[in-house]
Design a protein around this motif. Sequence first.
Motif, mmCIF file in Angstrom:
data_model
loop_
_atom_site.group_PDB
_atom_site.id
_atom_site.type_symbol
_atom_site.label_atom_id
_atom_site.label_comp_id
_atom_site.label_asym_id
_atom_site.label_seq_id
_atom_site.Cartn_x
_atom_site.Cartn_y
_atom_site.Cartn_z
ATOM 1 N N THR A 1 57.750 -6.509 -24.700
ATOM 2 C CA THR A 1 58.439 -6.949 -23.491
ATOM 3 C C THR A 1 57.837 -8.268 -23.016
ATOM 4 O O THR A 1 56.721 -8.640 -23.388
ATOM 5 C CB THR A 1 58.317 -5.908 -22.371
ATOM 6 N N VAL B 1 60.043 0.316 -16.435
ATOM 7 C CA VAL B 1 61.084 -0.707 -16.390
ATOM 8 C C VAL B 1 61.234 -1.150 -14.948
ATOM 9 O O VAL B 1 60.738 -0.506 -14.019
ATOM 10 C CB VAL B 1 62.433 -0.176 -16.930
ATOM 11 N N LEU C 1 64.817 -3.901 -18.880
ATOM 12 C CA LEU C 1 63.781 -3.490 -19.817
ATOM 13 C C LEU C 1 62.883 -4.656 -20.201
ATOM 14 O O LEU C 1 61.752 -4.454 -20.608
ATOM 15 C CB LEU C 1 64.408 -2.874 -21.072
ATOM 16 N N GLU C 2 63.421 -5.876 -20.162
ATOM 17 C CA GLU C 2 62.643 -7.107 -20.341
ATOM 18 C C GLU C 2 62.083 -7.269 -21.750
ATOM 19 O O GLU C 2 61.025 -7.866 -21.958
ATOM 20 C CB GLU C 2 61.521 -7.162 -19.292
ATOM 21 N N THR D 1 64.980 5.700 -24.295
ATOM 22 C CA THR D 1 65.056 5.106 -22.954
ATOM 23 C C THR D 1 66.503 5.004 -22.487
ATOM 24 O O THR D 1 66.823 5.351 -21.340
ATOM 25 C CB THR D 1 64.396 3.719 -22.958
#
Length: 733
Positions: A201, A156, A172-173, A223
């Motif tokens: 992502t 990340v 985190l995208e 996560t």
Amino acid sequence: MSPAPPPRVSRRRLLQATGGGVLAVTVGAGVWARLSDDARTTGPAGPGRPLTDPAHQSFVQVIAHADDGLYFMNPDLEQSLRSGARSVTVCLTGGEADGRNTGRHAPGAARVPRDRAAFSRARANGLRAAHAAMVTGDPAARWDVAALSLLPGFEVELQTLRAAPHHQLIFLELVESRAVWQARARSLRGLWLGATATLPTLRPAGTPVKRQYHYTRDQLVATLAAVFDRAGPTVVRTLDPNAVHSWKQPPASSDRDPRPAGPRYFDHQDHTASAYFAQAALAAYGVRGRPPIVENYLGYEAAALPHDLDLATARRKARLLSLYGWADRRACGDPAGCGDLKVGGSALNGASRDWTRSTRLRAPGSNAWLRPARDGRLAAFAVLGGTAYCWAETRPGSGSFHAPVPAGGAGLQGQIHVVRRPDGALQLFASRTVLPGRNAAHRRELLTAPQTGTAADGVPLFARWESLGSPDPDPVRSLETGFPAAVAAPDGTVHVFVRTWDGHVAHRGGPHGRHFSPWQRLEGPVGTLTVSPRIVDGLDACVDADGLIHLVAPTVGTVHHWVSKKPGQVPRPAAATGLPQPAGPVSLVPLADGAVRAVFRRSATAQVLIAERQRTVGAWRVSARCAAVGGYGRVAAAPIGSDGRMVLAARDDAGEVRMAMAQDGPRPWQRGRVAHTAAAGVAQDAVGRAVVVALGLDGRLYTARQASVGQTARFGGWRAQAASPERAGGGPA
């Protein structure tokens, strides 16, 4: 051409920025535990100096899009950032939308080329500027950027504010849903519901993250749990996991998978799903971390409710959003852009103005979490890490409280509502979310735990929590069930009330708090006996001097009132109150002469109003207005003595406690520099003094009481009570 990646920081620099933060949290946790051995007493805090110590606080915000915290968690977010406490904000999606970084109605907006990677980066740059301004006062403050592994095989983006390395942003995208309401399998909601096995992502322009990743549901939960492990939060903030449905139909979807389909909600589907993932991560983290306070903030639904912030606070929110929105078109050295032009400078007066003018917690707070036990000692109850805890005075009127004792429960949300039955025994009420699992549907339910005895040190003991179910048995509808308000009638019958999925109020009653009747909806107010108005959560109930039960509920227009015809009966609709539009929850205070007072904030100004209903007249009128101190949320209120006195406690514009005595009119507010969560608690102690308590953002109970009995007696210094939840007591969930 894509911009060059931001400079990579050395491993040594990364450890200084992040590892040191973890060390600080570990040390802070140790101090937090050690301080539990003794209660600390202090005089009134000096100007600008809060009693709560930022070294013992840590905040994690979980948001779906870069602007969510600025719109929905401020002013709380800024207050905690300015305190100097550790803070980590986790943004789950890239927020790439249509990839066009331009105002929604700007000339030529449709001709701006799509570049989702650049727009995602521009939004991150805007968030950095706003956070830097909140922490340091300088939106151009430098950040160190690096890739970070929270889960084996995944990276990340970590951004650390160089001037304040205890403040970090994590991106985190993940790909966003790219639709507010339309069902999309490839979305956070689709991942939560199993409509997609993985969610990819989107690598923003210039990211140090080396490649694209695909997260499963379990990997995303793990996560977030890893973030909680690193930060050791005392407070976790999320968006709203209990979004309210809209009467409109959701837009048609081309996706064939039926799982993401469902009602249309006021909120963005990414907001709700992000809160679900945070809840699941908290459940996983809870077995190994210190129990945090959890605050859930309303999202888009705020636009459908009365404004609850004063104009000064809204303007401050808007200025920060203008920084995020790149309204000043400042240079930041990134060709991707320096902010989100879809927001621009429109936050105060544009399409999103209603979000800017409000901040609301999903849990409206309880006016009954501090109560006298059978022997007169005060007992306070709060939720930490989904479990109920009890602080009890060492002896009646002592002002010192034992260390908190677990009172059972799992997955509890918001504040505890406590009923004192006629025999002096206490009974707890709470709401909880049951997460989906094997043989378990995702749903909400109410619970209760009656007192079964008292320990040798005077701490009350409770039975196992018993489910009261939900007025709406359908699991999806039950997720909109509100938070309980309850009272005990003179005959010992305990009545509990709650907002329902369709905007009604439902009721259950049980003799001596047992064997509750089935859920039944109350009748609506006079003139609409078959259809209730749209009730906003924030109910309260009381029993007056004649034994009549009163119930009040805020709506989008006024305060509605129900009252029983005979002592102990289920309340029925009363005449229209004619009271002004409330900004949030309403608190009731029964007086010895049979009158009942309602205390609430007025919309748009946040000013605290006191309304009164005399026994003989039966009509409501605003009898007093308190000096404006800003803030939002429930105002705690309780009777003191038998001569019409009462005590008030409210959050002010600094996020701290204000308290005042009131009789015919309110006395001036007295400031208590305790940054706290939810609503304060108020009660009369065994000596007859007014007591105010608050749950600090470090998870400790703070208390203040009058120096002597009487309307004019001032409150003494605040006291930090023992903090460590170490002793076992009560029953499990």
